[in-house]
Motif scaffolding. Structure first.
Motif, PDB file in Angstrom:
ATOM      1  N   LEU A 149     -44.221  25.133 -46.014  1.00 41.31           N
ATOM      2  CA  LEU A 149     -45.548  24.544 -45.780  1.00 41.31           C
ATOM      3  C   LEU A 149     -46.377  25.351 -44.777  1.00 41.31           C
ATOM      4  O   LEU A 149     -47.483  24.948 -44.439  1.00 41.31           O
ATOM      5  CB  LEU A 149     -45.412  23.089 -45.342  1.00 41.31           C
ATOM      6  CG  LEU A 149     -44.823  22.166 -46.417  1.00 41.31           C
ATOM      7  CD1 LEU A 149     -44.537  20.780 -45.856  1.00 41.31           C
ATOM      8  CD2 LEU A 149     -45.748  22.056 -47.626  1.00 41.31           C
ATOM      9  N   GLY A 180     -36.779  16.445 -45.832  1.00 39.62           N
ATOM     10  CA  GLY A 180     -35.405  16.929 -45.706  1.00 39.62           C
ATOM     11  C   GLY A 180     -34.869  16.746 -44.294  1.00 39.62           C
ATOM     12  O   GLY A 180     -33.706  17.027 -44.019  1.00 39.62           O
ATOM     13  N   PHE A 209     -34.694  14.372 -40.440  1.00 37.83           N
ATOM     14  CA  PHE A 209     -34.179  13.072 -39.990  1.00 37.83           C
ATOM     15  C   PHE A 209     -35.138  11.901 -40.292  1.00 37.83           C
ATOM     16  O   PHE A 209     -34.839  11.008 -41.081  1.00 37.83           O
ATOM     17  CB  PHE A 209     -33.883  13.192 -38.490  1.00 37.83           C
ATOM     18  CG  PHE A 209     -33.635  11.908 -37.772  1.00 37.83           C
ATOM     19  CD1 PHE A 209     -32.753  10.958 -38.271  1.00 37.83           C
ATOM     20  CD2 PHE A 209     -34.275  11.650 -36.559  1.00 37.83           C
ATOM     21  CE1 PHE A 209     -32.519   9.775 -37.586  1.00 37.83           C
ATOM     22  CE2 PHE A 209     -34.047  10.480 -35.869  1.00 37.83           C
ATOM     23  CZ  PHE A 209     -33.186   9.526 -36.389  1.00 37.83           C
ATOM     24  N   ASP A 261     -41.383  22.643 -37.080  1.00 35.60           N
ATOM     25  CA  ASP A 261     -40.296  23.400 -36.479  1.00 35.60           C
ATOM     26  C   ASP A 261     -40.039  22.743 -35.129  1.00 35.60           C
ATOM     27  O   ASP A 261     -40.890  22.824 -34.240  1.00 35.60           O
ATOM     28  CB  ASP A 261     -40.751  24.860 -36.315  1.00 35.60           C
ATOM     29  CG  ASP A 261     -39.638  25.771 -35.816  1.00 35.60           C
ATOM     30  OD1 ASP A 261     -38.509  25.282 -35.611  1.00 35.60           O
ATOM     31  OD2 ASP A 261     -39.919  26.973 -35.632  1.00 35.60           O
ATOM     32  N   MET A 262     -38.940  22.034 -35.001  1.00 39.28           N
ATOM     33  CA  MET A 262     -38.711  21.298 -33.747  1.00 39.28           C
ATOM     34  C   MET A 262     -37.230  21.097 -33.466  1.00 39.28           C
ATOM     35  O   MET A 262     -36.383  21.325 -34.312  1.00 39.28           O
ATOM     36  CB  MET A 262     -39.442  19.942 -33.775  1.00 39.28           C
ATOM     37  CG  MET A 262     -38.886  18.900 -34.724  1.00 39.28           C
ATOM     38  SD  MET A 262     -37.681  17.818 -33.967  1.00 39.28           S
ATOM     39  CE  MET A 262     -38.648  16.958 -32.768  1.00 39.28           C
ATOM     40  N   LEU A 279     -44.759  15.001 -41.552  1.00 41.88           N
ATOM     41  CA  LEU A 279     -43.729  15.078 -40.512  1.00 41.88           C
ATOM     42  C   LEU A 279     -43.126  16.464 -40.362  1.00 41.88           C
ATOM     43  O   LEU A 279     -42.405  16.717 -39.390  1.00 41.88           O
ATOM     44  CB  LEU A 279     -42.587  14.087 -40.807  1.00 41.88           C
ATOM     45  CG  LEU A 279     -42.853  12.615 -40.493  1.00 41.88           C
ATOM     46  CD1 LEU A 279     -43.704  11.967 -41.571  1.00 41.88           C
ATOM     47  CD2 LEU A 279     -41.550  11.845 -40.347  1.00 41.88           C
ATOM     48  N   ASP A 334     -40.388  19.856 -48.195  1.00 43.56           N
ATOM     49  CA  ASP A 334     -39.606  20.437 -47.094  1.00 43.56           C
ATOM     50  C   ASP A 334     -39.124  21.819 -47.534  1.00 43.56           C
ATOM     51  O   ASP A 334     -39.244  22.172 -48.711  1.00 43.56           O
ATOM     52  CB  ASP A 334     -38.384  19.542 -46.753  1.00 43.56           C
ATOM     53  CG  ASP A 334     -37.930  19.703 -45.303  1.00 43.56           C
ATOM     54  OD1 ASP A 334     -37.582  20.836 -44.919  1.00 43.56           O
ATOM     55  OD2 ASP A 334     -37.915  18.713 -44.553  1.00 43.56           O
TER      56      ASP A 334
END
Ligand code: NAD
Length: 335
Positions: A50, A9, A11, A72-73, A69, A31
């Motif tokens: 997750l 979900g 980029f 939390d960023m 991938l 996601d």
């Protein structure tokens, strides 16, 4: 092949799903959310948190390969303001995903790490040398986010050594492109600058974090996705950089965006804002040696494809200022 992409979900995950599906694979996305700007190409989207082992086990069930991938960023503003939350979230996600993949008998497992694992003492000047994979240890990574990425790389390596999990470890260097977050606090420097330029009048001033002399390299999303697919097909289990080695200052990045926009933008430097390490570049020697390939899109070409997309998002809100950029034929998405 049956493939799971976590963070589908987000980029990079969203672009990767498109690519894997176009390559003929069956793709499940995982996601907590659906992609923001256009529907997913995944055959199946599993919406679940997750951080929980049960969600990870459901996500990996019946798949051959995993591209992990989910994280939390965000940009430097976000990762330097949320150390506890972000580190805890990502530790849970990464540990549970590895265990679930191992128990499910996944054949290959790719983990997306970051240039934030590199020690700050090697990045104190604008001309800091290109970072080689082996430079990560002895460690002094970015507080919170970087420490967690480095620990997760180590954990994946232990699963490889102790359980035979066939891992791939990829260190991204600043990925940008259309369909990425450009506002809300999680956006990274290229998208934030393009948003500011899109709403600026031809001779306006925009705010730039720091003095703008900090250096970075920026990698266009199509190269990132190509690199991920190639690294997965390699037989290399240790960390590898994925980025360009076209080093620019943030001031030069602003000038390049202004050129793509056809505007004469002035800069107002805010020295109170976080700016991260002083200088960081990717050393692509290993990438070239492994794959006989490296990212090819120049910053100018990548911005020419990304700026029109961000301009259009801001135009839909009635905020974008002329001139309208020339369309480049990339996915238009839906707002
Ligand atoms: P993104 O934020 O767009 O995507 C990450 C996705 O993970 C989001 O969609 C988010 O909802 C999802 N997620 C977060 N917490 C979750 C949870 N508990 N359960 C399920 N899903 C969850 O980020 P991106 O730019 O696409 O980055 C993808 C990966 O690449 C991340 O691991 C990131 O750390 C890494 N990375 C990215 C860059 C970059 O420049 N974009 C640089 C270095 C590393």
């Amino acid at each position: 092949m049956r493939i799971l992409v976590t963070g589908a979900g987000g980029f990079i995950g969203h672009h990767l799903v498109k690519r894997l599906r176009a390559d003929g694979h069956w793709v499940r996305g995982g996601d907590v959310k659906y992609p923001e700007f256009e529907p997913s190409d995944a055959h199946e989207m599993l919406i679940g948190d997750l951080r929980s082992f049960e969600s990870c086990a459901r996500a990996v069930a019946g798949v051959d390969e995993v591209y992990h991938l989910a994280a939390d960023m965000g940009g430097i503003g976000y990762i330097s303001a949320n150390h506890a939350q972000l580190t805890r979230n990502n530790l849970l996600i990464d540990a549970n995903m590895l265990e679930a993949a191992h128990l499910a008998g996944v054949t290959r497992y790719l983990y997306t790490s970051s240039a934030c694992v590199y020690p700050s003492f090697l990045q104190t000047s604008e001309e800091a040398g290109n970072l080689k994979e082996r430079d990560a240890i002895p460690a002094d990574p970015e507080k919170g986010y970087g420490w967690e990425k480095l620990m997760a790389e180590q954990l994946a390596t232990y699963y490889h050594e102790d359980h035979g999990l066939d891992v791939r470890l990829v260190r991204f260097h600043n990925i940008y492109g259309p369909l990425g977050t450009y506002d809300g606090g999680k956006e990274k420097a290229p998208a934030a600058i393009m948003r500011k330029v899109s709403v600026a009048k031809a001779e306006d001033e925009i705010e730039v974090w720091g003095d703008g002399e900090q250096t970075r390299s920026f990698c266009y999303i199509d190269d990132c996705v190509e690199g991920l697919a190639r690294i997965m097909r390699s037989d290399y289990n240790a960390p590898v950089n994925l980025g360009t080695d076209e080093l620019v200052t943030v001031n030069e990045l602003v000038d390049a965006v202004a050129a793509a926009a056809g505007k004469r933008i002035h800069k107002r430097h805010d020295l109170t804002k976080p700016q991260g390490v002083r200088g960081r570049n990717s050393d692509n020697s290993l990438l070239r040696e492994l794959l006989d390939w490296e990212p090819r899109t120049t910053l100018r070409e990548g911005l020419a494809k990304t700026y029109p997309w961000i301009w259009r998002q801001m135009d839909r809100r009635g905020a974008a200022q002329q001139p309208a950029p020339v369309e480049t034929g990339v996915s238009k998405g839906v707002a």
